[in-house]
Design a protein around this motif. Structure first.
Motif, PDB file in Angstrom:
ATOM      1  N   MET A  62       0.825  -1.202   0.000  1.00  0.00           N
ATOM      2  CA  MET A  62       0.000   0.000   0.000  1.00  0.00           C
ATOM      3  C   MET A  62       0.865   1.260   0.000  1.00  0.00           C
ATOM      4  N   THR A  63       1.997   1.216   0.690  1.00  0.00           N
ATOM      5  CA  THR A  63       2.889   2.375   0.730  1.00  0.00           C
ATOM      6  C   THR A  63       3.388   2.730  -0.669  1.00  0.00           C
ATOM      7  N   ILE A  71      -4.345   4.454  -4.489  1.00  0.00           N
ATOM      8  CA  ILE A  71      -4.900   3.772  -3.309  1.00  0.00           C
ATOM      9  C   ILE A  71      -5.390   2.409  -3.784  1.00  0.00           C
ATOM     10  N   ASP A  72      -5.341   1.420  -2.928  1.00  0.00           N
ATOM     11  CA  ASP A  72      -5.814   0.084  -3.290  1.00  0.00           C
ATOM     12  C   ASP A  72      -6.735  -0.428  -2.191  1.00  0.00           C
ATOM     13  N   LEU A  73      -8.025  -0.368  -2.457  1.00  0.00           N
ATOM     14  CA  LEU A  73      -9.023  -0.833  -1.496  1.00  0.00           C
ATOM     15  C   LEU A  73      -9.331  -2.311  -1.646  1.00  0.00           C
ATOM     16  N   VAL A 225       3.673  -1.099  -9.255  1.00  0.00           N
ATOM     17  CA  VAL A 225       3.394  -0.979  -7.821  1.00  0.00           C
ATOM     18  C   VAL A 225       2.069  -1.654  -7.455  1.00  0.00           C
ATOM     19  N   TYR A 226       1.092  -1.609  -8.329  1.00  0.00           N
ATOM     20  CA  TYR A 226      -0.161  -2.317  -8.045  1.00  0.00           C
ATOM     21  C   TYR A 226       0.049  -3.830  -8.094  1.00  0.00           C
ATOM     22  N   ASP A 259      -6.685  -0.852   8.068  1.00  0.00           N
ATOM     23  CA  ASP A 259      -5.530  -0.874   8.963  1.00  0.00           C
ATOM     24  C   ASP A 259      -4.242  -0.594   8.194  1.00  0.00           C
ATOM     25  N   ALA A 260      -4.160  -1.094   6.967  1.00  0.00           N
ATOM     26  CA  ALA A 260      -2.955  -0.848   6.156  1.00  0.00           C
ATOM     27  C   ALA A 260      -2.803   0.644   5.860  1.00  0.00           C
ATOM     28  N   ILE A 261      -3.902   1.296   5.510  1.00  0.00           N
ATOM     29  CA  ILE A 261      -3.839   2.732   5.231  1.00  0.00           C
ATOM     30  C   ILE A 261      -3.483   3.500   6.495  1.00  0.00           C
ATOM     31  N   LEU A 262      -4.047   3.081   7.634  1.00  0.00           N
ATOM     32  CA  LEU A 262      -3.705   3.726   8.903  1.00  0.00           C
ATOM     33  C   LEU A 262      -2.214   3.601   9.196  1.00  0.00           C
TER      34      LEU A 262
END
Length: 349
Positions: A62-63, A71-73, A225-226, A259-262
């Motif tokens: 995700m970074t 962003i990857d949801l 990156v994706y 949680d990954a985005i956090l």
């Protein structure tokens, strides 16, 4: 102190504060590792690191995506797909203990999740679909794909299968999930900081149009990156499924993308793209894992978990903000007022 150290300062201090609270609540055994009866390393903090390994893998991917202003949801759904493919492949075989079968199942799952990640990258880079829309589609459809793979069931792998060692095993007494997460973190850090890849990622995220005019293949980097993010999510799904011995298409990796985005935000990477901090992301993941144990150790209900995460993210974001720190410290930096003319003449005489 350089900019990199400044970005990591506050997350490190927050982590140390959480560790201190747990030591006060439960004793120094919280941080001191122990050796279990089976010869494997254990202890409260080691268990946090082991449980946090899947989240760290997803947060690292995700970074890189966020560094390109994306962003990857869909990582939670990709987590479930990877777990479903591996477990279903293993249980469909006559001998679940065959090492070759496990390797084939793992390879098939990683190839599928990498392809899914690359598909997200193509939608964003070549078709111009907004990242949040392109990955939201797969976030919704991905768990349906996982259910199709498993036939709506929860495939359970035999405990004797080597596959379970990915989540439960140890090497040199250290749990294998910790080894895998550490190796991926090291590999990505070397690729992005010892080669030109990191600079290219920051260029694409900082100004995509300028990067394109400068001759940087921004579309290829975006797809890459994706793809890496999908691969990391698939690997996280394998570890989670191996630990449980089964794959739950409905609940596996549920909301792990949040949680990954956090963790990425706590680690100092801006959601606007550009500069990114893999080590900061790793610290953010450990903060989230430690916070979950802290809530229990201080006697609070688990219902406080989401509120506590929000408070920590808010606090770290404020502490990392130069504008906020300047506003807080402004009264201390005010210079004394110049003396009035009459007072100046009196002082001179």
């Amino acid at each position: 102190m350089n900019a990199y150290a400044k970005r990591l300062l506050w997350p490190v201090l927050i982590l140390l504060a959480l560790i201190a609270v747990n030591i006060v609540a439960t004793g120094v055994d919280f941080i001191v590792p122990s050796v279990n009866d089976d010869g494997r390393l254990g202890g409260a903090f080691v268990n946090i690191l082991r449980r946090s390994a899947p989240l760290l893998l997803i947060a690292l991917g995700m970074t890189l995506v966020i560094a390109t202003k994306g962003i990857d949801l869909s990582v939670g759904a990709v987590y479930a797909i990877g777990a479903a493919i591996a477990c279903q492949t293993i249980i469909d075989a006559p001998d679940q203990t065959a090492g070759g079968l496990v390797l084939a199942a793992v390879a098939l799952a990683l190839a599928a999740t990498a392809a899914i990640g690359a598909w997200n990258g193509v939608m964003v880079a070549h078709f111009g679909i907004q990242p949040i829309v392109a990955t939201l589609v797969l976030m919704i459809a991905g768990r349906g794909i996982a259910q199709l793979v498993t036939g709506g069931q929860i495939p359970k792998v035999q405990d004797a299968s080597p596959f379970t060692e990915l989540g439960r095993g140890a090497f040199l007494t250290v749990p294998i999930p910790i080894w895998i997460a550490a190796l991926v973190l090291t590999a990505l850090a070397l690729l992005t900081r010892r080669t030109a890849l990191g600079m290219l990622l920051e260029s694409v995220g900082g100004n995509p149009e300028a990067s394109r005019l400068a001759g940087i293949r921004s579309r290829g980097i975006t797809v890459l990156v994706y793809l890496v993010c999908g691969l990391c999510a698939g690997l996280a799904g394998l570890i989670g499924a191996a630990n449980l011995g089964s794959a739950d298409a409905n609940n596996g990796g549920l909301w792990i993308e949040l949680d990954a985005i956090l963790a990425v935000v706590i680690g100092g990477t801006a959601l606007l793209g550009g500069r990114f901090f893999l080590l900061g992301t790793a610290i953010g993941v450990v903060i989230i894992g430690t916070l979950e144990d802290t809530i229990i150790n201080v006697g609070l209900s688990s219902q406080w978990q989401f509120t506590a995460k929000a408070v920590v993210v808010f606090a770290v974001a404020l502490l990392q903000s130069p504008e906020f720190r300047g506003w807080v410290l402004r009264p201390l930096r005010r210079r004394p007022e110049a003396p009035a003319p009459a007072q100046a003449e009196e002082a001179a005489s």
